[in-house]
Design a protein around this motif. Structure first.
Motif, short mmCIF file in Angstrom:
data_model
loop_
_atom_site.label_atom_id
_atom_site.label_comp_id
_atom_site.label_asym_id
_atom_site.label_seq_id
_atom_site.Cartn_x
_atom_site.Cartn_y
_atom_site.Cartn_z
N ALA A 268 -1.06 3.14 -27.45
CA ALA A 268 -0.69 4.63 -27.04
C ALA A 268 -0.38 4.91 -25.78
O ALA A 268 0.14 5.42 -25.00
N GLN A 269 -1.59 3.90 -24.59
CA GLN A 269 -1.30 4.20 -23.20
C GLN A 269 -0.34 3.00 -22.74
O GLN A 269 -0.28 3.17 -21.22
N GLY A 270 -0.04 2.14 -23.30
CA GLY A 270 1.14 1.03 -22.76
C GLY A 270 0.24 0.36 -21.91
O GLY A 270 0.89 -0.49 -21.10
N LYS A 271 -0.78 -0.27 -22.48
CA LYS A 271 -1.80 -1.13 -21.59
C LYS A 271 -1.62 -2.56 -22.34
O LYS A 271 -2.46 -3.17 -23.03
N SER A 272 -0.57 -3.16 -22.11
CA SER A 272 -0.30 -4.65 -22.30
C SER A 272 -0.11 -4.85 -23.99
O SER A 272 0.02 -5.95 -24.30
N LEU A 273 -0.29 -3.58 -24.75
CA LEU A 273 0.06 -3.82 -26.12
C LEU A 273 1.04 -2.68 -26.47
O LEU A 273 0.74 -1.48 -26.50
N SER A 274 2.18 -3.14 -27.10
CA SER A 274 3.17 -2.43 -27.39
C SER A 274 2.98 -1.57 -28.81
O SER A 274 2.44 -2.22 -29.85
N GLU A 275 3.41 -0.41 -28.92
CA GLU A 275 3.46 0.29 -30.30
C GLU A 275 4.33 -0.19 -31.13
O GLU A 275 4.14 -0.47 -32.43
N GLY A 276 5.28 -0.89 -30.84
CA GLY A 276 6.12 -1.73 -31.64
C GLY A 276 5.36 -2.61 -32.47
O GLY A 276 5.96 -3.22 -33.43
N TRP A 277 4.49 -3.24 -31.90
CA TRP A 277 3.57 -4.16 -32.55
C TRP A 277 2.96 -3.94 -33.84
O TRP A 277 2.42 -4.52 -34.76
N ILE A 278 2.46 -2.70 -33.53
CA ILE A 278 1.63 -2.03 -34.67
C ILE A 278 2.47 -1.53 -35.93
O ILE A 278 2.87 -0.34 -36.08
N THR A 279 3.05 -2.55 -36.58
CA THR A 279 4.24 -2.06 -37.69
C THR A 279 3.38 -2.06 -38.93
O THR A 279 2.16 -2.03 -39.14
N ASP A 280 4.00 -1.30 -40.06
CA ASP A 280 3.47 -1.13 -41.24
C ASP A 280 2.92 -2.38 -41.83
O ASP A 280 1.90 -2.47 -42.63
N ALA A 281 3.76 -3.41 -41.81
CA ALA A 281 3.34 -4.89 -42.16
C ALA A 281 2.08 -5.18 -41.58
O ALA A 281 1.21 -5.88 -42.43
N ALA A 282 2.17 -4.99 -40.25
CA ALA A 282 0.86 -5.51 -39.48
C ALA A 282 -0.35 -4.83 -39.82
O ALA A 282 -1.49 -5.45 -40.17
N ILE A 283 -0.22 -3.54 -39.89
CA ILE A 283 -1.44 -2.64 -40.55
C ILE A 283 -2.04 -3.19 -41.94
O ILE A 283 -3.13 -3.11 -42.19
N GLU A 284 -0.86 -3.36 -42.86
CA GLU A 284 -1.18 -3.91 -44.02
C GLU A 284 -2.03 -5.27 -44.05
O GLU A 284 -3.10 -5.64 -44.78
N SER A 285 -1.59 -6.08 -43.07
CA SER A 285 -2.15 -7.43 -43.06
C SER A 285 -3.61 -7.40 -42.48
O SER A 285 -4.58 -7.83 -42.91
N ILE A 286 -3.78 -6.17 -41.56
CA ILE A 286 -5.02 -6.08 -40.86
C ILE A 286 -6.15 -5.49 -41.99
O ILE A 286 -7.27 -5.78 -42.03
N ARG A 287 -5.43 -4.54 -42.88
CA ARG A 287 -6.39 -3.93 -43.86
C ARG A 287 -6.99 -5.10 -44.80
O ARG A 287 -8.00 -5.17 -45.15
N LYS A 288 -6.00 -5.99 -45.29
CA LYS A 288 -6.46 -7.08 -45.87
C LYS A 288 -7.62 -8.08 -45.40
O LYS A 288 -8.57 -8.65 -46.00
N LEU A 289 -7.38 -8.17 -44.16
CA LEU A 289 -8.24 -8.95 -43.17
C LEU A 289 -9.50 -8.16 -43.15
O LEU A 289 -10.68 -8.96 -43.25
N ASN A 290 -9.59 -6.87 -42.99
CA ASN A 290 -10.81 -6.06 -42.98
C ASN A 290 -11.66 -6.15 -44.43
O ASN A 290 -12.90 -6.08 -44.35
N ALA A 291 -10.90 -6.13 -45.44
CA ALA A 291 -11.62 -6.44 -46.78
C ALA A 291 -12.26 -7.81 -46.66
O ALA A 291 -13.49 -7.95 -47.29
N ILE A 292 -11.53 -8.85 -46.21
CA ILE A 292 -12.16 -10.29 -46.17
C ILE A 292 -13.38 -10.00 -45.31
O ILE A 292 -14.57 -10.59 -45.58
N ALA A 293 -13.47 -9.62 -44.31
CA ALA A 293 -14.48 -9.61 -43.33
C ALA A 293 -15.83 -8.64 -43.93
O ALA A 293 -17.03 -9.04 -43.87
#
Length: 343
Positions: A245-270
């Motif tokens: 949100a603050q534009g600090k080296s991480l682009s909002e464009g990388w937080i895609t729906d597909a990325a969030i879905e992948s992260i949710r599945k990784l969270n379930a494994i964790a």
């Protein structure tokens, strides 16, 4: 009240030998890339560093241009060294780097002897120390002979301004060349610092992990949490206080729906591993001891405690690794691709 570190701090952390050297590093190290400039409260910086040391994190990683403004992170850490960590210097590993833009003009970045040596001198003054434990070439310079850059690192070590030399974001080919030059000079390359995480595996595709193992060079992986993507922070969207949100080296464009879905599945494994997502992401980087230490950043002390807890379970089953590979969609988030490719 004067700070007194936790007596059991060394029982809380795992320590790994760095390559073929005599140096051991904590499995989790603290980086001061973000949140140590003038835009952050000094007391919070102190609390973060204290918490890290209490958990046995002895390695604090900086660079000349960390801030904002550039240099302010080293100044802040210098104050912490003079107050909270006074008397503990010999228990700490302090590293700094030079390679990115630091001051105006043709001598304020990249890999010339003039820039690296001047930068090291300035870093020592900002932190108020006689030497750093590790000094890095922060990125490969395509326009300066590699012999000159490595020669500067050799001179810095021989002059006593650093105990060890390192490189960062060099690809496998450039790493082999740099290590060979340093060996000929009599100053072995201690460590390599590449970006590496579940969503950014360029070190595997490039063969860098295998190269480092073959050469006996240690490794410290930065952005093991993909700059916060591999935490619960973005599971419900993009928080206002986040790097994206603050534009600090991480682009909002990388937080895609597909990325969030992948992260949710990784969270379930964790969760099935009884770990937080951050802990599992760090453990994954450290799996099999292919990486010496994972370099975290933090904006709160609680984040340090969470990440340090990763050492409680660094073992994965084959099924877990296969499932992580199946659900993790690698993202194009390597900001350092040009440096690592040597172009």
């Amino acid at each position: 009240m004067n700070y007194v570190p936790a007596e059991d701090r060394y029982e809380r952390m795992v320590y790994r030998r760095c390559g073929n050297s005599g140096l051991k590093l904590p499995a989790v190290s603290l980086g001061l890339w973000h949140n140590f400039g003038h835009d952050f409260a000094h007391q919070t910086k102190r609390d973060i560093c204290r918490t890290a040391f209490d958990h046995g994190i002895t390695h604090f990683d900086l660079a000349n241009n960390y801030g904002p403004p550039p240099g302010s992170a080293e100044e802040a850490f210098g104050e912490i060294l003079a107050t909270d960590f006074r008397g503990y210097r010999d228990e700490l590993i302090i590293s700094s780097k030079a390679g990115y833009n630091m001051w105006p003009g043709p001598y304020g970045e990249w890999g010339s002897r003039k820039y690296l040596i001047a930068s090291c001198d300035a870093s020592l003054k900002r932190m108020g120390v006689d030497y750093v434990d590790i000094f890095y070439s922060h990125r490969f310079d395509p326009d300066t002979p590699l012999e000159e850059t490595m020669g500067a690192l050799d001179q810095i070590v021989r002059s006593g301004k650093a105990l060890y030399a390192g490189i960062s974001s060099y690809n496998s080919q450039r790493t082999r060349e740099a290590v060979a030059i340093l060996e000929d000079l009599g100053t072995p390359c201690l460590i390599h610092q590449p970006s590496y995480n579940i969503l950014n595996r360029w070190v595997e595709r490039d063969g860098l992990k295998d190269t480092l193992k073959e050469l006996g060079v240690g490794s410290i992986a930065f952005t093991p949490l993909a700059q916060g993507m591999l935490t619960k922070k973005y599971l419900g969207g993009i928080p206002e206080s986040s790097r994206a949100a603050q534009g600090k080296s991480l682009s909002e464009g990388w937080i895609t729906d597909a990325a969030i879905e992948s992260i949710r599945k990784l969270n379930a494994i964790a969760e099935r591993r009884d770990q937080t997502l951050a802990q599992m992401a760090i453990a994954w980087v450290l799996r099999g001891e292919g990486i010496t230490t994972a370099l975290i950043g933090a904006s709160r002390p609680e984040q340090v405690s969470d990440c340090a807890g990763a050492v409680g379970n660094l073992v994965f089953t084959r099924d877990e690794l296969a499932e992580i590979d199946a659900v993790a969609q690698e993202e194009d988030i390597n900001l350092w691709a040009r440096s690592s490719e040597g172009v």
